[in-house]
Design a protein around this motif. Sequence first.
Motif, short mmCIF file in Angstrom:
data_model
loop_
_atom_site.label_atom_id
_atom_site.label_comp_id
_atom_site.label_asym_id
_atom_site.label_seq_id
_atom_site.Cartn_x
_atom_site.Cartn_y
_atom_site.Cartn_z
N PRO A 144 109.04 -79.89 -74.25
CA PRO A 144 107.75 -79.42 -73.68
C PRO A 144 107.93 -78.25 -72.72
CG PRO A 144 108.36 -81.60 -72.83
CD PRO A 144 109.28 -81.31 -73.97
N LEU A 145 109.05 -78.21 -72.05
CA LEU A 145 109.27 -77.10 -71.11
C LEU A 145 109.43 -75.79 -71.86
CD1 LEU A 145 111.62 -78.60 -68.39
CD2 LEU A 145 109.21 -78.99 -68.87
N ALA A 146 110.16 -75.83 -72.97
CA ALA A 146 110.33 -74.61 -73.76
C ALA A 146 108.99 -74.18 -74.34
CB ALA A 146 111.36 -74.86 -74.86
N VAL A 147 108.22 -75.16 -74.85
CA VAL A 147 106.94 -74.84 -75.47
C VAL A 147 105.99 -74.20 -74.46
CG1 VAL A 147 104.87 -75.84 -76.51
CG2 VAL A 147 107.13 -76.61 -77.25
N THR A 148 105.95 -74.73 -73.25
CA THR A 148 104.99 -74.24 -72.26
C THR A 148 105.57 -73.15 -71.36
OG1 THR A 148 105.65 -75.94 -70.69
CG2 THR A 148 103.82 -76.49 -72.15
N SER A 149 106.60 -72.48 -71.86
CA SER A 149 107.24 -71.49 -70.99
C SER A 149 106.52 -70.14 -71.01
CB SER A 149 108.70 -71.29 -71.43
OG SER A 149 108.74 -70.71 -72.72
N THR A 150 105.46 -70.02 -71.80
CA THR A 150 104.78 -68.72 -71.91
C THR A 150 103.70 -68.56 -70.83
OG1 THR A 150 103.15 -69.66 -73.38
CG2 THR A 150 105.09 -68.68 -74.41
N ALA A 151 103.31 -67.31 -70.61
CA ALA A 151 102.27 -67.02 -69.62
C ALA A 151 100.96 -67.70 -70.03
CB ALA A 151 102.07 -65.51 -69.49
N GLY A 152 100.69 -67.72 -71.32
CA GLY A 152 99.48 -68.34 -71.83
C GLY A 152 99.39 -69.81 -71.41
N TRP A 153 100.51 -70.51 -71.52
CA TRP A 153 100.51 -71.93 -71.17
C TRP A 153 100.39 -72.13 -69.67
CZ3 TRP A 153 99.55 -76.33 -73.42
CH2 TRP A 153 99.63 -76.41 -74.82
N ILE A 154 100.94 -71.23 -68.90
CA ILE A 154 100.79 -71.36 -67.44
C ILE A 154 99.31 -71.27 -67.10
CG2 ILE A 154 101.35 -70.35 -65.19
CD1 ILE A 154 103.93 -69.34 -66.34
N ARG A 155 98.61 -70.32 -67.75
CA ARG A 155 97.18 -70.15 -67.52
C ARG A 155 96.42 -71.40 -67.97
NH1 ARG A 155 95.46 -66.65 -71.01
NH2 ARG A 155 97.30 -65.36 -70.82
N ARG A 156 96.75 -71.85 -69.18
CA ARG A 156 96.03 -72.98 -69.74
C ARG A 156 96.18 -74.23 -68.86
NH1 ARG A 156 97.79 -72.66 -75.70
NH2 ARG A 156 97.93 -70.48 -75.10
N LEU A 157 97.43 -74.44 -68.37
CA LEU A 157 97.67 -75.66 -67.59
C LEU A 157 97.27 -75.50 -66.13
CD1 LEU A 157 101.18 -76.67 -68.92
CD2 LEU A 157 99.06 -77.93 -69.25
N GLY A 158 97.24 -74.28 -65.67
CA GLY A 158 97.04 -74.05 -64.24
C GLY A 158 98.37 -74.16 -63.54
N GLY A 159 98.57 -73.31 -62.56
CA GLY A 159 99.87 -73.20 -61.89
C GLY A 159 100.40 -74.54 -61.40
N LYS A 160 99.54 -75.31 -60.80
CA LYS A 160 99.99 -76.55 -60.17
C LYS A 160 100.48 -77.55 -61.22
CE LYS A 160 99.28 -79.54 -56.45
NZ LYS A 160 99.56 -79.23 -55.09
N ARG A 161 99.64 -77.75 -62.24
CA ARG A 161 100.03 -78.73 -63.27
C ARG A 161 101.28 -78.26 -64.03
NH1 ARG A 161 95.68 -80.52 -67.38
NH2 ARG A 161 94.60 -78.67 -66.63
N TRP A 162 101.32 -76.94 -64.26
CA TRP A 162 102.48 -76.37 -64.96
C TRP A 162 103.75 -76.66 -64.15
CZ3 TRP A 162 106.34 -72.83 -63.97
CH2 TRP A 162 107.04 -72.36 -65.10
N GLN A 163 103.64 -76.46 -62.84
CA GLN A 163 104.80 -76.69 -61.98
C GLN A 163 105.23 -78.15 -62.01
OE1 GLN A 163 104.09 -75.31 -58.04
NE2 GLN A 163 105.92 -74.03 -58.06
N GLN A 164 104.23 -79.03 -61.96
CA GLN A 164 104.55 -80.45 -62.01
C GLN A 164 105.28 -80.80 -63.30
OE1 GLN A 164 100.72 -82.13 -61.31
NE2 GLN A 164 101.09 -82.45 -59.12
N LEU A 165 104.76 -80.28 -64.41
CA LEU A 165 105.40 -80.54 -65.70
C LEU A 165 106.84 -80.05 -65.69
CD1 LEU A 165 105.21 -81.36 -68.71
CD2 LEU A 165 104.51 -79.02 -69.19
N HIS A 166 107.03 -78.89 -65.11
CA HIS A 166 108.37 -78.29 -65.19
C HIS A 166 109.38 -78.93 -64.25
CE1 HIS A 166 108.10 -74.94 -68.15
NE2 HIS A 166 106.91 -75.50 -68.20
N ARG A 167 108.90 -79.88 -63.43
CA ARG A 167 109.86 -80.66 -62.64
C ARG A 167 110.70 -81.54 -63.56
NH1 ARG A 167 105.95 -81.66 -58.12
NH2 ARG A 167 106.12 -79.69 -56.98
N LEU A 168 110.27 -81.72 -64.79
CA LEU A 168 111.05 -82.50 -65.76
C LEU A 168 112.47 -81.97 -65.89
CD1 LEU A 168 108.69 -83.14 -68.81
CD2 LEU A 168 109.57 -84.80 -67.17
#
Lengths: 320, 213
Positions: B128-152
């Motif tokens: 999931p980290l590789a999949v959501t590594s794009t700018a588009g996914w950061i936008r879609r998830l929102g910075g905060k949620r994206w950051q939380q996910l990437h704590r994985l």
Amino acid sequence: MLIRRPTDLTYSDVSPKSVYTQRREFLRAMGLAGVAAFAGASAWRIGMPFDEVHATSKLDVATKSPFSTTEKETPYNDVTHYNNFYEFGTDKTAPAKNAQKFRTSPWSVSVEGEVKKPRKFSMDEILKIAPLEERIYRHRCVEAWSIVVPWIGFPFIELAKLVEPTPIAQFVAFESFFDPGQMPQAKYSGLEYPYVEGLRLDEAMNPLTLIGVGMYGETLPNQDGAPVRMVVPWKYGYKSIKSIVKIRFVAKQPPTTWNRMAPREYGFYSNVNPNVDHPRWSQAKERRLGEIFKRPTLMFNGYGDQVASLYNGMDLKKSY
Amino acid sequence: MHALLNSKWSKPAVFLLCLLPLMVLGWEALHGELTANPIEFITHATGDWTLRFLVVTLCVTPFRKILHLPELIRFRRMLGLFAFFYACLHFTTYIWLDKFFDLSEMWKDIAKRKYITVGFTAFLLLIPLAVTSTAGWIRRLGGKRWQQLHRLIYFSAALGVIHYYWLVKSAVIRPLTYGAIVAALLLWRLFASLSKRRQLRVDAVAVRPVLNR
Ligand code: HEM
């Protein structure tokens, strides 16, 4: 001193070149990204000399043995550059590098304990205990790889006859040379030294059990346990202790290095057994070095005819 | 230093540097230097580099702060993706050269061998980290949620260390070294986030009288 292997024993004597080239072909065919960039360099390796090893000298072998397998011998270069000898580092290629300066002369082996004639043998004396035989044995590592090695040595029983074990002796304890000065990598290996091993007396007296002093027609290279080692072909490789300095006949089962380190993973017997897995990996198959596909592992490494009777009535799942 | 890190050549240079381990492996393959057991050698080399890239990726943020080099952020995504790249090579070596695409064997192994279970989990967490590594996914998830996910990535690195610790026979010093580094990086972040929270509170206290006036 580094010298080239003497030319009287050429590489093609010990293994057909095709084994070697097949493996290389395979690796090349694997198509790892980035490999293509170096395609031009591939012609390079052809005709290159094989790796250098530490000085060894020729040994005269009196007899060939009916115990020898007819399987294809593993290339000398593999048996000397893929080693587990933790005193010289835990990477497979470390012993070939780090054992170069290991001093194996003068050498003596003290044979003591429950024997009528305890005695210290010099290396010259050891070489004269019995006529040297060549024995081509399968050798199975606990890590699930295997090799076929033309050992040179003589049966352990010949040494026992000279020192005359008393009836109290039930086991034989072996000890390796250890010198932290010559083996600075040992402290990172996680094992306690000196390395110790042991056999039940009847196992040691089995005609398959060898005192090894050479391989491939020559004395042992340092990384393969120079100058004298055990060869116990139906047990995992670590039972075949290297660079022996002491042999003790004893009444009780002696401690052994790997068993002490992880008793659940390495038993005293350590017979090759495809039906009893190592807790962390399967022992059902093995990879013969130089081959791609794994082959089934044989009970007692294929030496059941000679040794299965030693374990009659024992539960080999418990006595692993 | 800042100019160097911001130069347009810095990214391609780091990219090539990240490919170097693979090129070295290719070179060794062509020269027959993969030892007598090439499959084991490749498994170990790719496993080592997966763990190293995970650690390097985790180093980016602390190094940015400690060395005052904010532009290091430019390389973080690339480093993380290289960790995933080497993990894919590692897994491919296993499934191809060790199991020869025998999927039932693979599942048995994953279920039965603890170190494989843990390694496989570490690998799955990276997907999931590789999949959501794009700018588009950061936008879609929102910075905060994206950051939380990437704590994985922390769990992945920790599991990678456990995987390593469980697979060595006796020489635990290397896995323990990686373990200490990952632990230090985690502690640094805990400490940094705690002191940031305290700083916020202090700021809030300092700001209130001004507002009240
Ligand atoms: C993020 C994920 C992973 C990391 C960081 C990782 C890391 C490592 C490391 C550092 C090693 C040891 C290398 C050495 O000894 O020098 C290793 C070995 C190994 N890994 Fe992984 N690994 C991961 C995922 C996996 C997965 C998914 C599998 C298979 C399903 C796997 C299978 C293996 C195997 C079979 C070995 C060799 C074990 C042996 O030689 O006994 N790993 N890995």
